[in-house]
Enzyme design. Structure first.
Site, mmCIF file in Angstrom:
data_model
loop_
_atom_site.group_PDB
_atom_site.id
_atom_site.type_symbol
_atom_site.label_atom_id
_atom_site.label_comp_id
_atom_site.label_asym_id
_atom_site.label_seq_id
_atom_site.Cartn_x
_atom_site.Cartn_y
_atom_site.Cartn_z
ATOM 1 N N ARG A 44 43.635 0.215 93.266
ATOM 2 C CA ARG A 44 42.381 0.320 94.019
ATOM 3 C C ARG A 44 41.176 0.670 93.148
ATOM 4 O O ARG A 44 40.061 0.271 93.435
ATOM 5 C CB ARG A 44 42.547 1.338 95.133
ATOM 6 C CG ARG A 44 43.512 0.822 96.188
ATOM 7 C CD ARG A 44 43.616 1.790 97.316
ATOM 8 N NE ARG A 44 44.514 1.293 98.355
ATOM 9 C CZ ARG A 44 44.641 1.866 99.534
ATOM 10 N NH1 ARG A 44 43.940 2.933 99.820
ATOM 11 N NH2 ARG A 44 45.467 1.378 100.424
ATOM 12 N N ASP A 147 33.540 7.167 110.786
ATOM 13 C CA ASP A 147 34.524 7.060 109.710
ATOM 14 C C ASP A 147 33.885 7.610 108.445
ATOM 15 O O ASP A 147 32.663 7.720 108.356
ATOM 16 C CB ASP A 147 34.950 5.595 109.491
ATOM 17 C CG ASP A 147 36.283 5.480 108.774
ATOM 18 O OD1 ASP A 147 37.314 5.308 109.453
ATOM 19 O OD2 ASP A 147 36.315 5.584 107.519
#
Ligand SMILES: C[S@@+](CC[C@H](N)C(=O)[O-])C[C@H]1O[C@@H](n2cnc3c(N)ncnc32)[C@H](O)[C@@H]1O
Length: 280
Positions: A44, A147
């Site tokens: 990632r 979020d």
């Protein structure tokens, strides 16, 4: 041979570097990386190293730790969070929502529902379709989606999804609340403006919730506590319970449990909890 930054010149993450990233993520988000997640972290963050022309994680860590690049911290968090979600995930919860709304005393107030780790918005839009369909213009309502990842919130706000997402949406709701994209939106599904005007997305960290979100009738807090340790979970549930209207409901994922941390809540069915209410 050019002295560029090639794949081959990048190093594996060391144990110390992994430990630093693990603590960084825990401190900022509450997410606890399990041992063995080194390949995931490398997969990632690799593009950020590449972007900066770095070959070693230590150099990237220095960037994050110097504290003068909040944008990079946000990007790293965006990449390290797991955002999997889809429309009508755990569909039984949306039948529960219908039943709760039917039983809810009409206080003459707006029904407010919070998707507390909304990811790219499918959960919030699913809630919105269910509310619009159930309340059918009889009561005002609103949905807030929050979020920690700004990247997924942009998708949520846009409300544009690959057309395959339609497979998960019950036909009548699909026909009423979704539109098939045309021209530049070919191959995409978009959310009807009727829902858009009642759904808002904003950035919020569950560890440091803003105090102006207000109170909710129903809170969806699904598939996020699985990443947290017990103490983080306990603190979060306590804060979230404080954001429920009396007799309001907290819905967690079927794979999560509030065993030992459900203070002020009664389990109605597995994964659905009710706050103490004035009218019991
Ligand atoms: C797997 S998704 C779950 C999405 C949706 N609730 C569902 O059940 O399909 C988990 C989301 O939690 C978010 N998240 C993780 N830690 C967070 C935090 N501390 N504050 C807010 N959101 C967080 C991630 O960014 C991610 O989008």
């Amino acid at each position: 041979v050019t002295a560029g930054v090639g794949i081959d010149s990048r190093q594996e993450i060391t144990a110390a570097e992994f430990a630093w990233i693990k603590e960084f993520l825990r401190e900022h988000t509450g997410i606890e990386l399990k041992p063995g997640k080194e390949p995931m972290v490398m997969g990632r963050l690799d593009r950020r190293l590449r972007h900066h022309g770095l070959t070693r994680y230590t150099e990237y860590i220095r960037r994050l730790s110097e504290g003068n690049d909040p944008q990079e911290i946000r990007l790293a968090i965006d990449l390290l969070t797991t955002n999997e979600t889809y429309f009508f995930r755990e569909p039984a919860h949306f039948q529960v929502l219908r039943d709760l709304l039917a039983a809810m005393p009409s206080r003459g107030t707006q029904v407010r529902v919070w998707s507390a780790a909304s990811s790219s918005g499918e959960e919030a839009w699913t809630i919105a379709m269910t509310l619009a369909d159930t309340l059918a213009g009889q009561r005002p309502w609103e949905v807030i989606g929050t979020d920690i990842s700004s990247r997924v919130l942009e998708t949520a706000q846009r409300g544009l999804y690959p057309i395959d997402a339609a497979d998960k949406i019950p036909r009548p709701l699909l026909q009423t609340y979704c539109l098939r994209g045309r021209d530049e939106y070919e191959g995409l599904l978009t959310i009807d403006p009727v829902l858009r005007e009642r759904v808002r997305f904003r950035h919020a960290n569950l560890l440091e919730l803003p105090n102006d979100l207000g109170l909710f009738d129903v809170i969806f807090l699904r598939n996020v506590m699985i990443y947290f340790g017990q103490e983080t979970k306990r603190g979060l549930v306590q804060r979230v319970v404080g954001m429920l209207r009396p007799g309001g409901y907290l819905i967690v994922s079927h794979s999560e449990t509030l065993n030992g941390i459900s203070a002020g809540l009664k389990m109605v069915t597995p994964s659905v909890y009710r706050a103490d209410g004035a009218d019991e």
